[in-house]
Design a protein around this motif. Structure first.
Motif, PDB file in Angstrom:
ATOM      1  N   ILE A 126    -160.794 -79.298 -32.711  1.00 53.19           N
ATOM      2  CA  ILE A 126    -159.840 -78.202 -32.964  1.00 53.19           C
ATOM      3  C   ILE A 126    -160.476 -76.857 -32.574  1.00 53.19           C
ATOM      4  O   ILE A 126    -159.802 -75.970 -32.056  1.00 53.19           O
ATOM      5  N   ALA A 127    -161.788 -76.740 -32.758  1.00 53.89           N
ATOM      6  CA  ALA A 127    -162.466 -75.500 -32.337  1.00 53.89           C
ATOM      7  C   ALA A 127    -162.351 -75.344 -30.822  1.00 53.89           C
ATOM      8  O   ALA A 127    -162.059 -74.258 -30.306  1.00 53.89           O
ATOM      9  N   ARG A 128    -162.551 -76.453 -30.105  1.00 51.11           N
ATOM     10  CA  ARG A 128    -162.502 -76.400 -28.643  1.00 51.11           C
ATOM     11  C   ARG A 128    -161.085 -76.064 -28.165  1.00 51.11           C
ATOM     12  O   ARG A 128    -160.888 -75.258 -27.255  1.00 51.11           O
ATOM     13  N   PHE A 129    -160.100 -76.695 -28.828  1.00 54.30           N
ATOM     14  CA  PHE A 129    -158.711 -76.436 -28.467  1.00 54.30           C
ATOM     15  C   PHE A 129    -158.408 -74.933 -28.602  1.00 54.30           C
ATOM     16  O   PHE A 129    -157.836 -74.308 -27.698  1.00 54.30           O
ATOM     17  N   LEU A 130    -158.782 -74.365 -29.723  1.00 54.42           N
ATOM     18  CA  LEU A 130    -158.496 -72.937 -29.948  1.00 54.42           C
ATOM     19  C   LEU A 130    -159.268 -72.058 -28.973  1.00 54.42           C
ATOM     20  O   LEU A 130    -158.737 -71.077 -28.441  1.00 54.42           O
ATOM     21  N   ALA A 131    -160.515 -72.431 -28.735  1.00 54.55           N
ATOM     22  CA  ALA A 131    -161.337 -71.599 -27.839  1.00 54.55           C
ATOM     23  C   ALA A 131    -160.777 -71.609 -26.423  1.00 54.55           C
ATOM     24  O   ALA A 131    -160.769 -70.579 -25.738  1.00 54.55           O
ATOM     25  N   GLU A 132    -160.298 -72.767 -25.984  1.00 55.09           N
ATOM     26  CA  GLU A 132    -159.751 -72.834 -24.627  1.00 55.09           C
ATOM     27  C   GLU A 132    -158.448 -72.057 -24.527  1.00 55.09           C
ATOM     28  O   GLU A 132    -158.145 -71.440 -23.508  1.00 55.09           O
ATOM     29  N   ARG A 133    -157.688 -72.072 -25.600  1.00 54.48           N
ATOM     30  CA  ARG A 133    -156.371 -71.437 -25.538  1.00 54.48           C
ATOM     31  C   ARG A 133    -156.437 -69.920 -25.747  1.00 54.48           C
ATOM     32  O   ARG A 133    -155.666 -69.166 -25.156  1.00 54.48           O
TER      33      ARG A 133
ATOM     34  N   ALA B 255    -153.066 -77.882 -40.466  1.00 56.46           N
ATOM     35  CA  ALA B 255    -151.872 -78.753 -40.469  1.00 56.46           C
ATOM     36  C   ALA B 255    -150.767 -78.179 -39.582  1.00 56.46           C
ATOM     37  O   ALA B 255    -149.964 -78.926 -39.009  1.00 56.46           O
ATOM     38  N   SER B 256    -150.716 -76.854 -39.440  1.00 56.84           N
ATOM     39  CA  SER B 256    -149.697 -76.252 -38.573  1.00 56.84           C
ATOM     40  C   SER B 256    -150.102 -76.332 -37.104  1.00 56.84           C
ATOM     41  O   SER B 256    -149.245 -76.352 -36.223  1.00 56.84           O
ATOM     42  N   LEU B 257    -151.385 -76.361 -36.821  1.00 61.04           N
ATOM     43  CA  LEU B 257    -151.858 -76.375 -35.435  1.00 61.04           C
ATOM     44  C   LEU B 257    -151.985 -77.782 -34.880  1.00 61.04           C
ATOM     45  O   LEU B 257    -151.823 -77.999 -33.682  1.00 61.04           O
ATOM     46  N   GLU B 258    -152.318 -78.715 -35.748  1.00 65.21           N
ATOM     47  CA  GLU B 258    -152.476 -80.110 -35.314  1.00 65.21           C
ATOM     48  C   GLU B 258    -151.734 -80.967 -36.353  1.00 65.21           C
ATOM     49  O   GLU B 258    -152.353 -81.553 -37.246  1.00 65.21           O
ATOM     50  N   PRO B 259    -150.408 -81.035 -36.231  1.00 65.88           N
ATOM     51  CA  PRO B 259    -149.642 -81.703 -37.289  1.00 65.88           C
ATOM     52  C   PRO B 259    -149.903 -83.196 -37.378  1.00 65.88           C
ATOM     53  O   PRO B 259    -149.748 -83.773 -38.452  1.00 65.88           O
ATOM     54  N   ARG B 260    -150.298 -83.787 -36.264  1.00 71.30           N
ATOM     55  CA  ARG B 260    -150.701 -85.195 -36.254  1.00 71.30           C
ATOM     56  C   ARG B 260    -151.968 -85.280 -35.409  1.00 71.30           C
ATOM     57  O   ARG B 260    -152.148 -84.451 -34.505  1.00 71.30           O
ATOM     58  N   GLU B 261    -152.796 -86.270 -35.700  1.00 71.11           N
ATOM     59  CA  GLU B 261    -154.087 -86.342 -35.020  1.00 71.11           C
ATOM     60  C   GLU B 261    -153.908 -86.276 -33.501  1.00 71.11           C
ATOM     61  O   GLU B 261    -153.162 -87.072 -32.912  1.00 71.11           O
ATOM     62  N   GLY B 262    -154.550 -85.292 -32.883  1.00 74.31           N
ATOM     63  CA  GLY B 262    -154.518 -85.173 -31.429  1.00 74.31           C
ATOM     64  C   GLY B 262    -153.266 -84.528 -30.871  1.00 74.31           C
ATOM     65  O   GLY B 262    -153.156 -84.323 -29.675  1.00 74.31           O
ATOM     66  N   GLU B 263    -152.271 -84.198 -31.730  1.00 75.43           N
ATOM     67  CA  GLU B 263    -151.038 -83.526 -31.264  1.00 75.43           C
ATOM     68  C   GLU B 263    -151.064 -82.077 -31.706  1.00 75.43           C
ATOM     69  O   GLU B 263    -151.082 -81.797 -32.897  1.00 75.43           O
ATOM     70  N   TYR B 264    -151.052 -81.214 -30.732  1.00 74.55           N
ATOM     71  CA  TYR B 264    -151.199 -79.793 -31.072  1.00 74.55           C
ATOM     72  C   TYR B 264    -149.871 -79.062 -30.979  1.00 74.55           C
ATOM     73  O   TYR B 264    -149.029 -79.394 -30.153  1.00 74.55           O
ATOM     74  N   ASP B 265    -149.711 -78.070 -31.833  1.00 73.23           N
ATOM     75  CA  ASP B 265    -148.508 -77.242 -31.816  1.00 73.23           C
ATOM     76  C   ASP B 265    -148.937 -75.810 -32.080  1.00 73.23           C
ATOM     77  O   ASP B 265    -149.026 -75.369 -33.232  1.00 73.23           O
ATOM     78  N   ALA B 266    -149.252 -75.107 -31.000  1.00 71.89           N
ATOM     79  CA  ALA B 266    -149.775 -73.756 -31.183  1.00 71.89           C
ATOM     80  C   ALA B 266    -148.775 -72.703 -30.726  1.00 71.89           C
ATOM     81  O   ALA B 266    -149.117 -71.516 -30.671  1.00 71.89           O
ATOM     82  N   GLY B 267    -147.528 -73.109 -30.437  1.00 70.11           N
ATOM     83  CA  GLY B 267    -146.543 -72.135 -29.966  1.00 70.11           C
ATOM     84  C   GLY B 267    -146.385 -70.991 -30.955  1.00 70.11           C
ATOM     85  O   GLY B 267    -146.304 -69.815 -30.561  1.00 70.11           O
TER      86      GLY B 267
END
Ligand code: GLA
Length: 674
Positions: free
Chosen positions: A123-130, A43-55
């Motif tokens: 979400i796995a792909r997002f984290l892996a890329e980042r 919920a902290s990394l993707e607060p809304r579907e498809g919107e990421y907040d990894a700062g």
């Protein structure tokens, strides 16, 4: 040089940023070198579907790296956020009674739901890329404790596909599941559902196949995430954390083949002395699944759940337990969790930084363990052959074995797989010997004794494997109610234990379980309970007979030894002390020595770990009187030479780099009261 990992789950999203800065300071003070972040952070990394907040996570891993602390990055897929539940109500798990679960805890997902699988992959792909090439990344911690079982429509469709692959035709399924009984015959695949709440007893073959399906289905979900990580170019090792002692949703052997690193969460089930045997059991199992070094991903810092209460675990014990895992191949000691939560469902779970803060006995214990593990660094480097523990005896571990005994209406409701296996392991632990677990089909020629404490349902390949072991001169010991059914839970007719009759040289015509208050005595002085069988000898000889009850004079324990090896059958259940004596007798017969023979029965646990730089004798003193230990080496804990003797205080530890090499004859150790 490889180091021992120390730290635990770190959940900074629960805290304001000022606390993060303090965390870094305290972690450094405690010698923490590894944390696991992001386990439930979806919920902290993707607060809304498809919107990421990894700062925030960028900042956290940056701060960790600046402080010299590595991290495992979890994919947060064990805890989908509320938006996911709202958008995909069909992706919530369904209980056997049809209840669809809702958001409000964790693990609210249906593993076979396409929407869940897609969201998990994204979400796995997002984290892996980042973060895939972050210099502080020690590895990927995919998901958390796979084990949420869904009985809903998505599971139904996936189960039907799995069954089609397994059986090929509905007729074959009908035959395997014995559906002629109670008019359960299926006419088409779409009539088959997951086992759901039904009127009376469910079909056992159906139940076990569903367990097998769930393990495979969760493994497929894991593999999809791993593939995303690899596709993003990350080369960090990938793990997921298994759960002991009660979690039995996975075939851990099949899973371990797909993990770069096998890791486990282990929570003791008693604050009593048996907890020490439990540490050994969990660690031996996990090392065996891994086939070498592994990682203790979670344990509790200062609490042990004991029925209704949270019992206290003191620092001495926390240290001894941690070293019990490391001695058996863990590459460190990680905990759930770093800082005790101020709220939420697990606020009362212990942590490395307790609610009281750093000025506390608990945090002092954290610092003490960190310093100690720092002194043991050299232990972490495995030997070239990867074998960290040398064992002469092995125990069969089989997920199917557990699943079979969970089916209803067996001859005794007290048949419990983990209890059976643990009783055998406990006897070996008390005898002070090293133990491996093995899977069916493993190369077991090097083991002098192979125990199969329980395996109700057995396939033909396992029978061949056991037969070859005995033909090769091995000593096989089989527990009651093993080999009575095939892999579809169908009883093998003609006398028990149908599939193993020839190998064991016995034919059992009656199972005669005992009442709860009944015991029987054997002519070798042993006591047994719960179970007896009427055994006819067809090649074996009796080694113990009943002296009382209806079966007085008849065999209870047998042995067939007319060939190169020995096949022994226990047609009853020995109470633990009798089992201990039986096992000790077998070990003596085969010259299997305790790691430190003089330590047996003193409360001092001795475990030898092999390493690249020699062998290490871990001495963990669970007893209450100090002991003087003398032998060739050097204690890494105190820096003292051990040749002239060292004192191990009650509750204390020593880790000795032995002077003799790890492959030479075992050094001789003397023990006396201090
Ligand atoms: C498990 C989980 C953790 C935590 C602990 C508490 O092992 O992985 O998140 O819930 O249990 O015992």
């Amino acid at each position: 040089m490889t180091t021992l990992l120390f730290g635990g789950d770190y959940n900074p999203e629960q805290w304001p940023r000022e606390v993060w800065a303090e965390d870094m300071t305290l972690m450094r003070r405690a010698g923490v070198n590894t944390v696991t972040v992001g386990v439930f952070s979806w919920a902290s990394l993707e607060p809304r579907e498809g919107e990421y907040d990894a700062g925030w996570l960028d900042d956290v891993v940056g701060m960790l790296h600046d402080a010299g602390i590595g991290f495992f990055l979890a994919t947060p897929t064990a805890s989908p956020p509320p938006w996911f539940t709202r958008a995909h109500p069909d992706a919530m798990p369904v209980r056997p009674d049809g209840t669809r679960l809702t958001h409000g805890s964790r693990d609210t997902y249906a593993i076979s739901a396409p929407a869940y699988r897609d969201a998990a992959r994204r979400i796995a792909r997002f984290l892996a890329e980042r973060y895939g090439d972050h210099p502080g990344l020690r590895g990927w911690h995919v998901h958390n404790e796979y084990g949420t079982i869904d009985h809903g429509p998505h599971a139904e469709a996936a189960f039907q596909r799995w069954l089609q692959r397994r059986f090929g035709s509905v007729e074959a399924l009908n035959d395997a599941w014995y559906t002629a009984f109670w008019s359960q015959r299926y006419d088409a695949w779409d009539q088959v559902t997951p086992p759901r709440t039904t009127q009376y007893l469910a079909n056992p073959a159906h139940a076990v196949d569903f367990k097998r399906f769930c393990s495979d289905e969760m493994l497929a979900a894991f593999t999809e995430q791993k593939d995303e990580i690899l596709a993003a170019g990350s080369t960090a090792p990938v793990t997921t954390n298994f759960m002991l002692p009660t979690w039995n949703h996975l075939d851990q052997w099949a899973w371990s083949d797909r993990l770069d690193l096998v890791s486990v969460d282990h929570y003791l089930d008693t604050p009593g002395p048996d907890g020490e045997a439990h540490v050994a059991y969990g660690a031996d199992l996990t090392r065996s699944w891994a086939g070498g070094p592994w990682l203790l991903m979670e344990q509790s810092a200062s609490g042990i759940r004991d029925g209704a209460r949270l019992a206290h675990k003191d620092t001495d014990r926390m240290i001894r337990n941690s070293l019990g895992y490391v001695a058996r191949g863990s590459q460190g000691s990680l905990f759930f969790q770093w800082r005790a939560s101020a709220g939420g469902s697990e606020a009362w779970h212990s942590a490395l930084v307790p609610h009281a803060g750093p000025d506390s006995e608990g945090f002092a214990g954290t610092v003490e363990l960190g310093a100690l593990l720092g002194r043991l660094e050299e232990v972490a480097e495995p030997p070239a052959d990867g074998r960290v523990v040398d064992a002469d005896v092995a125990v069969l571990w089989d997920a199917d074995g557990w699943w079979s005994l969970e089916t209803p209406h067996l001859p005794h409701d007290g048949l419990d797989y983990a209890t059976e296996v643990r009783a055998t392991h406990r006897a070996l632990w008390r005898a002070g010997v090293a133990v491996d677990f093995v899977r069916s089909g493993a190369d077991v020629a090097r083991y002098r004794v192979l125990f199969v404490p329980s395996l109700m349902a057995t396939d033909a390949a396992t029978v061949t494997w056991l037969t070859q072991y005995v033909a090769g001169g091995g000593h096989l010991v089989v527990g009651r109610f093993t080999g009575v059914a095939d892999e579809h839970q169908r009883v093998v007719a003609g006398g028990y234990p149908g599939l193993l009759r020839d190998l064991l040289g016995v034919r059992v015509t009656e199972l005669r379980p005992l009442a709860d208050d009944e015991t029987r005595r054997l002519n070798d002085g042993a006591t047994c309970d719960q179970w007896t069988e009427r055994v006819h000898l067809t090649g074996a000889r009796a080694v113990a007979t009943y002296t009382d009850g209806e079966l007085a004079g008849l065999p209870a324990v047998t042995r067939r030894d007319d060939g190169p090896g020995v096949a022994a059958d226990g047609a009853t259940r020995l109470v633990q002390e009798s089992l201990d004596r039986f096992v000790a007798g077998l070990l003596a017969e085969h010259g299997v020595q305790a790691v430190v023979p003089a330590a047996v029965g003193t409360g001092l646990e001795a475990v030898r770990r092999r390493g690249a730089h020699g062998s290490y004798l871990f001495l963990l003193h669970h007893g209450d009187r100090p002991l003087r230990v003398t032998g060739p080496g050097h204690d890494l804990v105190t820096g003292a030479a051990t040749d002239g003797g060292i004192t191990v205080r009650a509750g204390g530890v020593a880790v000795v780099r032995e002077t003799a090499g790890s492959d030479g004859p075992a050094p001789h150790w003397l023990l006396e009261p201090a």
